[in-house]
Motif scaffolding. Sequence first.
Motif, PDB file in Angstrom:
ATOM      1  N   LYS A   1       0.880  -1.022  -0.047  1.00 48.26           N
ATOM      2  CA  LYS A   1      -0.058   0.199   0.053  1.00 48.26           C
ATOM      3  C   LYS A   1       0.867   1.509   0.032  1.00 48.26           C
ATOM      4  CE  LYS A   1      -3.559  -2.724   0.600  1.00 48.26           C
ATOM      5  NZ  LYS A   1      -2.751  -3.928   0.749  1.00 48.26           N
ATOM      6  N   VAL A   2       2.053   1.100  -0.138  1.00 56.03           N
ATOM      7  CA  VAL A   2       2.982   2.257   0.280  1.00 56.03           C
ATOM      8  C   VAL A   2       2.885   3.334  -1.030  1.00 56.03           C
ATOM      9  CG1 VAL A   2       5.233   3.243   0.594  1.00 56.03           C
ATOM     10  CG2 VAL A   2       4.619   0.974   1.999  1.00 56.03           C
ATOM     11  N   GLU A   3       3.144   2.620  -2.193  1.00 57.44           N
ATOM     12  CA  GLU A   3       2.853   3.334  -3.449  1.00 57.44           C
ATOM     13  C   GLU A   3       1.668   3.676  -3.632  1.00 57.44           C
ATOM     14  OE1 GLU A   3       5.318   4.567  -5.376  1.00 57.44           O
ATOM     15  OE2 GLU A   3       6.918   3.767  -4.040  1.00 57.44           O
ATOM     16  N   TYR A   4       0.594   3.035  -3.382  1.00 55.64           N
ATOM     17  CA  TYR A   4      -0.946   3.134  -3.520  1.00 55.64           C
ATOM     18  C   TYR A   4      -0.928   4.685  -2.676  1.00 55.64           C
ATOM     19  CZ  TYR A   4      -5.680   2.889  -3.295  1.00 55.64           C
ATOM     20  OH  TYR A   4      -7.058   3.362  -3.238  1.00 55.64           O
ATOM     21  N   CYS A   5      -0.855   4.586  -1.475  1.00 54.01           N
ATOM     22  CA  CYS A   5      -0.979   5.967  -0.819  1.00 54.01           C
ATOM     23  C   CYS A   5      -0.374   7.049  -1.146  1.00 54.01           C
ATOM     24  CB  CYS A   5      -0.769   5.584   0.716  1.00 54.01           C
ATOM     25  SG  CYS A   5      -1.790   4.359   1.614  1.00 54.01           S
ATOM     26  N   LYS A   6       1.063   6.995  -1.544  1.00 53.22           N
ATOM     27  CA  LYS A   6       1.864   8.146  -2.155  1.00 53.22           C
ATOM     28  C   LYS A   6       0.938   8.512  -3.368  1.00 53.22           C
ATOM     29  CE  LYS A   6       5.980   7.237  -1.942  1.00 53.22           C
ATOM     30  NZ  LYS A   6       7.459   6.931  -2.299  1.00 53.22           N
ATOM     31  N   ARG A   7       0.411   7.883  -4.132  1.00 53.58           N
ATOM     32  CA  ARG A   7      -0.360   8.438  -5.242  1.00 53.58           C
ATOM     33  C   ARG A   7      -1.453   9.445  -5.165  1.00 53.58           C
ATOM     34  NH1 ARG A   7      -3.407   3.876  -8.206  1.00 53.58           N
ATOM     35  NH2 ARG A   7      -1.382   2.889  -7.840  1.00 53.58           N
ATOM     36  N   TYR A   8      -2.007   9.388  -3.588  1.00 49.75           N
ATOM     37  CA  TYR A   8      -2.836  10.335  -3.248  1.00 49.75           C
ATOM     38  C   TYR A   8      -2.357  11.212  -2.243  1.00 49.75           C
ATOM     39  CZ  TYR A   8      -5.881   7.100  -5.724  1.00 49.75           C
ATOM     40  OH  TYR A   8      -6.540   6.348  -6.658  1.00 49.75           O
ATOM     41  N   GLY A   9      -1.000  11.318  -2.166  1.00 49.22           N
ATOM     42  CA  GLY A   9      -0.510  12.455  -1.424  1.00 49.22           C
ATOM     43  C   GLY A   9      -0.345  11.845  -0.014  1.00 49.22           C
ATOM     44  N   ILE A  10      -0.476  10.714   0.258  1.00 45.09           N
ATOM     45  CA  ILE A  10      -0.513  10.190   1.731  1.00 45.09           C
ATOM     46  C   ILE A  10       0.900   9.313   1.836  1.00 45.09           C
ATOM     47  CG2 ILE A  10      -1.655   8.905   3.457  1.00 45.09           C
ATOM     48  CD1 ILE A  10      -4.263   9.302   2.191  1.00 45.09           C
TER      49      ILE A  10
END
Length: 723
Positions: free
Chosen positions: A356-365
């Motif tokens: 989920k790290v890259e997934y959250c980074k995509r939305y600025g988290i």
Amino acid sequence: MVNFLINYVLVPVLESSIAKTILRIIDTDNHSGQLLVISLEHQLKKPWVVGFEEVSFELEQGILRMDQDVPAAYMLKPEDELSEKEKSSRETSWRLIRELVEGKNAGDLFIDGEFGKRVADHAAVSNTSRAMIYKLLYRYWAYGQSKNVFLWQSSNWGAPGKRKIYKDDVQPGRPPLYRGVVKADRAIRVTDFDLTCIEVAFLRYVNKKEGSVQKAFDWMVKNYYREVLSDGTIGDVKRGKHPTITQFRHYSKLYFDRLAILKSQAGEIRWLKDHRAIKGSAVDGLVGPTHRYEIDATIADIYLVHRINRNWIIGRPVLYIVVDAYSRMIVGVHVGLEGPSWEGARHALYNAFTSKVEYCKRYGIEIDEKEWPCHHIPKEVSADRAELLSNAGEEFSNTLDVILKIAPPYRPDWKSIVESRFKLINQGLSLKFLPGGVDARRNERGDRDYQLDARYDLDQFTAIIINQILYHNATLHLPHLATNDMVRDEIELYPIGLWNWGMRNSLLNIKNRSDTEIKIALLPSALATVRRSGIYFKGVFYTCDLAEHEEWFAKAHNFGIQRIKVWYDPNSADNVWIRDRSSFIRLEIVDYLKEKYSGFRLEEVVDRIAILGQASPDKEYERLNRAARTRDANDEIDAQAKAMKKAAPPPPSRAAAKSNKLANRRTEVELLRAADSAELSELSHPNVPPQPATQPQQASKPEPSGRKKVVLSLVSSKLQRTE
């Protein structure tokens, strides 16, 4: 795939090609995909084998139904109620077949077709007949593979349940009073006919044909207890000759209990959802995290706006949630605009199976892996029929070795954990109070439309959902899930704590796959054809190094087209794969079609090909007219040829008609050459002025052309020579 269980029965509902009577499953072989079944007809016969696919097809079509039968009462008698003779008889029968069945599968006796030989050898050792061994084996298999099937089939239930016999001068029941006076109309002695009338009438209430018990009673009296007059007409009710309403209610209990009536009145859907007994909990049978994931979708109660133009309202998003049933950890999420379908579900599952790290980074988290450490493939996935009951869902199950559990219609309780997550997220976010949120209260006239307050786009709302999920995973207190081992280890009873503890102590073999393998497994698949020009799929030709190296296209051209399975992404015509053993190979659009189709969605490509392949109505009308005119011209030529054939003298014989074909051919060649020379000679004098036309006095036949003159002269000379 249907889960076939030993001792379950297959009941024919419609005309079946497999089961003429009720069959019992006595063994299963998952490797060969076969069931061993025995018929429960009165004269028991030898078991036989049927295939998984045949039975599954008839179960899906409703031709068969699989159920668990109720054991006979004599098989359930306690040991202390059995006589010594009955026990001895049971043990004698059991000893005769014990070595054949104890600790073994029924199918073991049928391996290599040696069933008869094994029975004969055992009968010889046991000093008994083969017929006796067969009889005991068939009875053991047919009635549930229990030693108690050899008990005596008799039961002594005693007096309870029998109808009371009254003396001649005794009236049943307490004398009814009306204003202190005994009524003449009182309870009657119920006969077998009365019981039949009560059963038939009360069944109408159970089947919802009558709205109440009183109306069912009135129907019974109207139809069964009326006088018949001499002229054949129906008269009044026979007063004092019919059961009372109290008797009607009492004796109906002999046929229907209160629970059966409630089931019938509520209906199966409401019964299973609202009235059924709740036994156990949702985590029963789970041994750790990733044992079972539950997935479901809901339409979020908020309106969103477009990312380009904030004044464009795009409607309400579809929220997919994937939850680990053991720890209550939300392990996957997807926010999109496509309704509950495989397209949305595959994104949520891909999110659940990957980091989920890259997934959250995509939305600025920004998060650490330990904050949301869920990137594993589960053993089971529980879902609705809308998402995973499809070929793509079955393909995903087979590729990643995941067991699918599809909930029946109208049964949200089968995945109650994920259903409750939606409630928790809605409560935590209070969506109806966010800008654009759907207010649960009814709007009054003049109130502002809440849709006009929408301000979040899809990415912003996804970020809000991610934050709420991280909060849920870290703070939801779950003391009721604590086990003795958890209490001993003093873990924090929150989803992330239960997840981490379960991963350290899990008895499951946790599975992981590469992101590419997971994505491919979640994609839909279909069959393509290998042709001379390439791999043909959805109107587009593809190629790859493997196909060119092994000369697939040349083989297809010379030996016929072949079918091959492909995986594809509906969002792009460029994303099509084939499988080569354990790896996936991406196909490339052939060079001359790249400019046409590369970069488009597959649906757009299919639509383009379909549209371009259509003819306009004007062109179709023109084609029909041209076809009609062409057929008329050909029919006219055919009529002329037919008349000329009829005018020619017939040949003396069939042999004469077929003779001299080579000579006739040479003559025709000479005629054609002479005619062609005549036409060329006419073209050699282009400057000769045309002769003035004179008005003929009489209509005359047109002069034959030069080609025709030459042909006629050659034909006449040919005829003179032959004469």
